[in-house]
Design a protein around this motif. Structure first.
Motif, PDB file in Angstrom:
ATOM      1  N   ILE A 136      75.187  -6.206  17.628  1.00  0.00           N
ATOM      2  CA  ILE A 136      73.965  -5.188  18.112  1.00  0.00           C
ATOM      3  C   ILE A 136      73.685  -4.817  16.323  1.00  0.00           C
ATOM      4  O   ILE A 136      74.040  -4.091  15.640  1.00  0.00           O
ATOM      5  CB  ILE A 136      74.599  -4.024  18.541  1.00  0.00           C
ATOM      6  CG1 ILE A 136      75.210  -4.488  19.804  1.00  0.00           C
ATOM      7  CG2 ILE A 136      74.462  -2.602  18.367  1.00  0.00           C
ATOM      8  CD1 ILE A 136      75.879  -3.068  20.517  1.00  0.00           C
ATOM      9  N   ILE A 137      72.437  -5.212  16.329  1.00  0.00           N
ATOM     10  CA  ILE A 137      71.498  -4.673  14.923  1.00  0.00           C
ATOM     11  C   ILE A 137      71.766  -3.262  15.076  1.00  0.00           C
ATOM     12  O   ILE A 137      70.703  -2.806  15.287  1.00  0.00           O
ATOM     13  CB  ILE A 137      70.563  -5.675  14.515  1.00  0.00           C
ATOM     14  CG1 ILE A 137      70.894  -7.066  15.132  1.00  0.00           C
ATOM     15  CG2 ILE A 137      69.959  -5.453  13.344  1.00  0.00           C
ATOM     16  CD1 ILE A 137      71.940  -7.913  13.850  1.00  0.00           C
ATOM     17  N   GLN A 138      71.732  -2.577  13.414  1.00  0.00           N
ATOM     18  CA  GLN A 138      72.044  -1.381  13.214  1.00  0.00           C
ATOM     19  C   GLN A 138      70.443  -1.317  12.302  1.00  0.00           C
ATOM     20  O   GLN A 138      70.344  -2.134  11.642  1.00  0.00           O
ATOM     21  CB  GLN A 138      72.948  -0.631  12.779  1.00  0.00           C
ATOM     22  CG  GLN A 138      74.081  -0.589  13.964  1.00  0.00           C
ATOM     23  CD  GLN A 138      73.840   0.219  14.984  1.00  0.00           C
ATOM     24  OE1 GLN A 138      73.526   0.644  15.417  1.00  0.00           O
ATOM     25  NE2 GLN A 138      74.963   0.095  16.673  1.00  0.00           N
ATOM     26  N   PRO A 139      70.141  -0.002  11.882  1.00  0.00           N
ATOM     27  CA  PRO A 139      69.178  -0.451  10.585  1.00  0.00           C
ATOM     28  C   PRO A 139      69.696  -0.093   9.438  1.00  0.00           C
ATOM     29  O   PRO A 139      71.140  -0.008   8.848  1.00  0.00           O
ATOM     30  CB  PRO A 139      68.962   1.632  11.094  1.00  0.00           C
ATOM     31  CG  PRO A 139      68.993   2.426  12.082  1.00  0.00           C
ATOM     32  CD  PRO A 139      70.845   0.991  12.858  1.00  0.00           C
ATOM     33  N   GLY A 140      69.172  -0.850   8.817  1.00  0.00           N
ATOM     34  CA  GLY A 140      69.290  -1.407   7.148  1.00  0.00           C
ATOM     35  C   GLY A 140      70.043  -2.825   7.627  1.00  0.00           C
ATOM     36  O   GLY A 140      69.826  -3.800   5.859  1.00  0.00           O
ATOM     37  N   GLN A 141      70.580  -3.663   8.654  1.00  0.00           N
ATOM     38  CA  GLN A 141      70.504  -4.704   8.735  1.00  0.00           C
ATOM     39  C   GLN A 141      69.668  -5.926   8.819  1.00  0.00           C
ATOM     40  O   GLN A 141      68.415  -5.600   9.788  1.00  0.00           O
ATOM     41  CB  GLN A 141      71.891  -5.450  10.118  1.00  0.00           C
ATOM     42  CG  GLN A 141      73.236  -4.196   9.782  1.00  0.00           C
ATOM     43  CD  GLN A 141      74.021  -4.951  11.157  1.00  0.00           C
ATOM     44  OE1 GLN A 141      73.857  -4.224  11.941  1.00  0.00           O
ATOM     45  NE2 GLN A 141      74.658  -6.071  10.861  1.00  0.00           N
ATOM     46  N   SER A 142      69.983  -7.281   8.435  1.00  0.00           N
ATOM     47  CA  SER A 142      68.653  -7.549   8.595  1.00  0.00           C
ATOM     48  C   SER A 142      69.437  -9.217   9.307  1.00  0.00           C
ATOM     49  O   SER A 142      70.226  -9.584   9.902  1.00  0.00           O
ATOM     50  CB  SER A 142      68.587  -8.958   7.403  1.00  0.00           C
ATOM     51  OG  SER A 142      70.031  -9.761   6.277  1.00  0.00           O
ATOM     52  N   PHE A 143      69.077 -10.009   9.849  1.00  0.00           N
ATOM     53  CA  PHE A 143      69.153 -10.912  10.368  1.00  0.00           C
ATOM     54  C   PHE A 143      67.723 -11.995  11.235  1.00  0.00           C
ATOM     55  O   PHE A 143      66.520 -12.111  10.620  1.00  0.00           O
ATOM     56  CB  PHE A 143      69.623 -10.216  12.316  1.00  0.00           C
ATOM     57  CG  PHE A 143      68.512  -9.619  12.764  1.00  0.00           C
ATOM     58  CD1 PHE A 143      67.263 -10.447  14.044  1.00  0.00           C
ATOM     59  CD2 PHE A 143      67.920  -8.703  12.427  1.00  0.00           C
ATOM     60  CE1 PHE A 143      66.255  -9.645  14.574  1.00  0.00           C
ATOM     61  CE2 PHE A 143      66.803  -7.933  13.173  1.00  0.00           C
ATOM     62  CZ  PHE A 143      65.847  -8.550  14.275  1.00  0.00           C
ATOM     63  N   GLY A 144      68.530 -13.458  10.963  1.00  0.00           N
ATOM     64  CA  GLY A 144      67.759 -14.698  11.919  1.00  0.00           C
ATOM     65  C   GLY A 144      67.696 -15.223   9.976  1.00  0.00           C
ATOM     66  O   GLY A 144      66.928 -16.236  10.194  1.00  0.00           O
ATOM     67  N   GLU A 145      68.683 -14.997   9.039  1.00  0.00           N
ATOM     68  CA  GLU A 145      68.005 -15.904   7.787  1.00  0.00           C
ATOM     69  C   GLU A 145      69.152 -16.969   7.945  1.00  0.00           C
ATOM     70  O   GLU A 145      67.822 -17.533   7.571  1.00  0.00           O
ATOM     71  CB  GLU A 145      68.614 -14.957   6.434  1.00  0.00           C
ATOM     72  CG  GLU A 145      68.298 -13.848   6.375  1.00  0.00           C
ATOM     73  CD  GLU A 145      69.109 -12.676   6.701  1.00  0.00           C
ATOM     74  OE1 GLU A 145      69.512 -12.240   6.097  1.00  0.00           O
ATOM     75  OE2 GLU A 145      69.421 -13.245   7.900  1.00  0.00           O
TER      76      GLU A 145
END
Length: 232
Positions: free
Chosen positions: A79-88
């Motif tokens: 569960i992605i929260q504000p400020g997090q990056s994903f998919g790198e």
């Protein structure tokens, strides 16, 4: 639903931990390869098998990364929260997405193109280290999840989740209160539980006086007692 207003991408990038320390010139270069994506609750950001052309950063809202089973149920991976990056990692591997991403609430996401990132990685070693650190933390969390699913009971997983959601400064508190960040079905899937099992565990902890459930609000009369509880 939020009243969507135009945003300044450079300003948004400067507030995200991954981009801390970048100069105005570097932020300007990154912004040229970044565009905003506004999602309404339930919208898909990407689907399994879609090509990955960059990575994403969540500005506000909440994003679910999940797998679909043959039975039509979702297994929530993160569960992605504000400020997090994903998919790198997927972007660097030049692979299509193996999960899907769906907005759990109205959200603003920034998509940073691979081309913009490649240019920055070549000139800023500190940025490389921060990105690698972020991916390492995500891998560590996934390994912790596997350990939890394999070795911990459902009750231990739920207590662990509640402790994780509670600020560390309140781990010794009496009468602590936390708000569940997602609905119970999403949280249950994240913990590798059925929603019924998750609800039953909350009920059992309530019966023991360790928590008080008030909708999405959880009151913990004694955090140390909850943390020390060992299910029979």
């Amino acid at each position: 639903m939020r009243d969507f207003q135009p945003v300044q991408i450079e300003s948004l990038l400067s507030r995200i931990p991954l981009f801390e320390g970048l100069s105005p010139e570097e932020l300007a270069r990154m912004a040229k390869g970044t565009h905003e994506l506004r999602l309404v609750k339930g919208d898909m950001l990407f689907r399994h098998g879609d090509p990955c052309t960059g990575f994403h950063v969540l500005v506000y809202g909440q994003i679910k990364l999940a797998l679909s089973s043959a039975q039509g149920t979702d297994k929530v991976v993160e569960i992605i929260q504000p400020g997090q990056s994903f998919g790198e990692a997927i972007m660097l591997m030049d692979k299509p997405y193996f999960v899907f991403a769906q907005a759990l609430s109205d959200s603003l996401v920034l998509h940073v193109s691979k081309a913009a990132l490649d240019e920055e990685l070549q000139s800023d070693h500190a940025f490389v280290r921060k990105m690698m650190a972020g991916m390492a933390m995500r891998l560590h969390q996934l390994m912790t999840d596997v350990e939890s699913y394999s070795l911990h009971s459902g009750t231990q997983r739920v207590i662990g989740y509640l402790m994780h959601e509670l600020p560390e400064s309140e781990h010794g508190a009496e009468n602590a209160v936390l708000e569940l960040s997602s609905n119970k079905g999403v949280i249950a899937s994240r913990l590798n539980l059925t929603q019924e099992h998750f609800s039953r565990i909350l009920h059992d902890l309530s019966e023991l006086g360790l928590i008080v459930v008030e909708g999405k609000r959880i009151r913990i009369p004694s955090v140390p007692k909850l943390q020390k509880h060992q299910p029979v």
